[in-house]
Design an enzyme around this catalytic site. Structure first.
Site, PDB file in Angstrom:
ATOM      1  N   LYS A  13       0.836  -1.212   0.000  1.00 25.21           N
ATOM      2  CA  LYS A  13       0.000   0.000   0.000  1.00 25.21           C
ATOM      3  C   LYS A  13       0.869   1.259   0.000  1.00 25.21           C
ATOM      4  O   LYS A  13       0.659   2.174  -0.785  1.00 25.21           O
ATOM      5  CB  LYS A  13      -0.927   0.024   1.242  1.00 25.21           C
ATOM      6  CG  LYS A  13      -1.844  -1.188   1.347  1.00 25.21           C
ATOM      7  CD  LYS A  13      -2.748  -1.107   2.563  1.00 25.21           C
ATOM      8  CE  LYS A  13      -2.050  -1.127   3.908  1.00 25.21           C
ATOM      9  NZ  LYS A  13      -1.330  -2.387   4.211  1.00 25.21           N
ATOM     10  N   ARG A  88      -9.586   1.184   8.329  1.00 24.75           N
ATOM     11  CA  ARG A  88      -9.171  -0.178   8.682  1.00 24.75           C
ATOM     12  C   ARG A  88     -10.265  -0.934   9.396  1.00 24.75           C
ATOM     13  O   ARG A  88     -10.082  -2.098   9.733  1.00 24.75           O
ATOM     14  CB  ARG A  88      -7.979  -0.083   9.612  1.00 24.75           C
ATOM     15  CG  ARG A  88      -6.669  -0.348   8.923  1.00 24.75           C
ATOM     16  CD  ARG A  88      -5.682  -0.428  10.033  1.00 24.75           C
ATOM     17  NE  ARG A  88      -4.533  -1.169   9.703  1.00 24.75           N
ATOM     18  CZ  ARG A  88      -3.421  -0.606   9.213  1.00 24.75           C
ATOM     19  NH1 ARG A  88      -3.380   0.656   8.941  1.00 24.75           N
ATOM     20  NH2 ARG A  88      -2.374  -1.345   8.998  1.00 24.75           N
ATOM     21  N   ARG A 127      11.943  -5.185   4.939  1.00 27.40           N
ATOM     22  CA  ARG A 127      11.564  -3.799   4.615  1.00 27.40           C
ATOM     23  C   ARG A 127      12.434  -2.779   5.362  1.00 27.40           C
ATOM     24  O   ARG A 127      12.705  -2.923   6.552  1.00 27.40           O
ATOM     25  CB  ARG A 127      10.105  -3.555   4.972  1.00 27.40           C
ATOM     26  CG  ARG A 127       9.748  -2.076   4.874  1.00 27.40           C
ATOM     27  CD  ARG A 127       8.293  -1.829   4.942  1.00 27.40           C
ATOM     28  NE  ARG A 127       7.705  -2.233   6.199  1.00 27.40           N
ATOM     29  CZ  ARG A 127       6.416  -2.179   6.441  1.00 27.40           C
ATOM     30  NH1 ARG A 127       5.576  -1.770   5.508  1.00 27.40           N
ATOM     31  NH2 ARG A 127       5.933  -2.555   7.604  1.00 27.40           N
ATOM     32  N   ARG A 160      11.189  -0.970  10.903  1.00 33.01           N
ATOM     33  CA  ARG A 160      10.102  -0.708  11.845  1.00 33.01           C
ATOM     34  C   ARG A 160      10.079  -1.703  12.991  1.00 33.01           C
ATOM     35  O   ARG A 160      10.340  -2.887  12.796  1.00 33.01           O
ATOM     36  CB  ARG A 160       8.758  -0.743  11.104  1.00 33.01           C
ATOM     37  CG  ARG A 160       8.466   0.570  10.443  1.00 33.01           C
ATOM     38  CD  ARG A 160       7.269   0.573   9.565  1.00 33.01           C
ATOM     39  NE  ARG A 160       6.125  -0.191  10.011  1.00 33.01           N
ATOM     40  CZ  ARG A 160       4.983  -0.236   9.348  1.00 33.01           C
ATOM     41  NH1 ARG A 160       4.852   0.464   8.230  1.00 33.01           N
ATOM     42  NH2 ARG A 160       3.977  -0.967   9.772  1.00 33.01           N
ATOM     43  N   ARG A 171      -0.558  -8.770  13.293  1.00 34.01           N
ATOM     44  CA  ARG A 171      -1.118  -7.753  12.385  1.00 34.01           C
ATOM     45  C   ARG A 171      -1.960  -8.411  11.302  1.00 34.01           C
ATOM     46  O   ARG A 171      -2.998  -7.885  10.897  1.00 34.01           O
ATOM     47  CB  ARG A 171       0.018  -6.929  11.767  1.00 34.01           C
ATOM     48  CG  ARG A 171       0.632  -5.960  12.765  1.00 34.01           C
ATOM     49  CD  ARG A 171       1.994  -5.482  12.350  1.00 34.01           C
ATOM     50  NE  ARG A 171       2.010  -4.776  11.087  1.00 34.01           N
ATOM     51  CZ  ARG A 171       3.101  -4.610  10.340  1.00 34.01           C
ATOM     52  NH1 ARG A 171       4.259  -5.117  10.726  1.00 34.01           N
ATOM     53  NH2 ARG A 171       3.024  -3.954   9.222  1.00 34.01           N
TER      54      ARG A 171
END
Ligand code: AP5
Length: 213
Positions: A13, A88, A127, A160, A171
């Protein structure tokens, strides 16, 4: 143009939203980035959000909705925006719909990126992202030109805190329980488009621009 991005954690996203915002000249708003900025600045909002983010849970709607509606009321959002990470929950989607309808407006496009859980685990494990401009990289799949430095603004890239395997799993659970019903919500609104997020970034971006025009 008012766009919302849908998809599991790690679907891509943020990666797509940064490029779309640049192409269409609209504001990119990531609720996750807003929470992380607040945490870096040790604000009350950031410290409150951290309790949930560290657990892989959603921050409660009463905190998130007010924050987002205030942000989209700012002058730079008049030309349009792309929401990355909001809504969300169905309650968030309804609050957004109500706020926009009060301005005779609505969400024009909901772009849903579909990926498998295995791909999510692989992507989030590698990431790295820019805390300043939001650009997203992957250590092997999409490395920056200079290791550890953002190509766009030169800021040091970070990993992160919530990209640990056990938090990613939580998550994903939150996504399936609370966020995946948004796909049906926006299909009923007549604005949903689905994209195969297992494809490479350039392919996903091109498909999106074909829908957006
Ligand atoms: P948030 O920051 O929104 O995280 P998320 O939704 O879990 O999504 P991610 O940012 O992890 O993934 P992404 O889909 O943007 O993927 P990316 O482009 O980075 O939220 C974090 C937390 O904040 C939540 O858990 C919650 O606690 C809280 N929160 C935020 N908003 C909230 C809300 N509205 N309500 C309540 N709580 C909220 O890509 C991932 C990796 O894959 C990158 O390395 C990238 O380079 C790579 N990649 C991307 N696309 C491709 C591709 N097509 N091919 C190959 N690699 C790719």
């Amino acid at each position: 143009m008012k766009i919302v991005m849908l998809g599991a954690p790690g679907a891509g996203k943020g990666t797509a939203a940064v490029k779309l915002a640049e192409k269409y000249g609209i504001v990119h708003i990531s609720t996750g980035d807003i929470f992380r900025d607040n945490l870096r600045n040790q604000t009350q909002l950031g410290l409150e959000a951290k309790k949930y983010m560290d657990e892989g849970k959603l921050v409660p709607d009463e905190i998130t909705v007010d924050m987002l509606l205030t942000r989209i009321g700012e002058s730079d959002c008049q030309a349009g925006f792309i929401l990355d990470g909001f809504p969300r929950t169905i309650a968030q989607a309804q609050a957004l719909k109500k706020a926009l309808s009060q301005q005779n407006s609505r969400v024009d496009h909901a772009l849903n990126i579909v990926v498998s859980d295995d791909v999510v685990m692989q992507r989030l494990g590698g990431r790295i992202s820019c805390p300043k401009c939001g650009a997203v990289y992957h250590v092997t799949g999409n490395p920056p030109k200079t290791p550890g430095r953002c190509d766009r603004c030169g800021t040091d890239l970070i990993q992160r805190d919530d990209d640990k395997p056990e938090t990613i799993k939580k998550r994903l659970e939150a996504y399936y329980a609370q966020s995946s019903p948004l796909v049906d919500f926006y299909e009923e609104e007549g604005v949903l488009s689905n994209f195969d997020g297992n494809q490479d970034q350039a392919f996903v971006f091109k498909e999106m621009t074909e829908v957006l025009g």
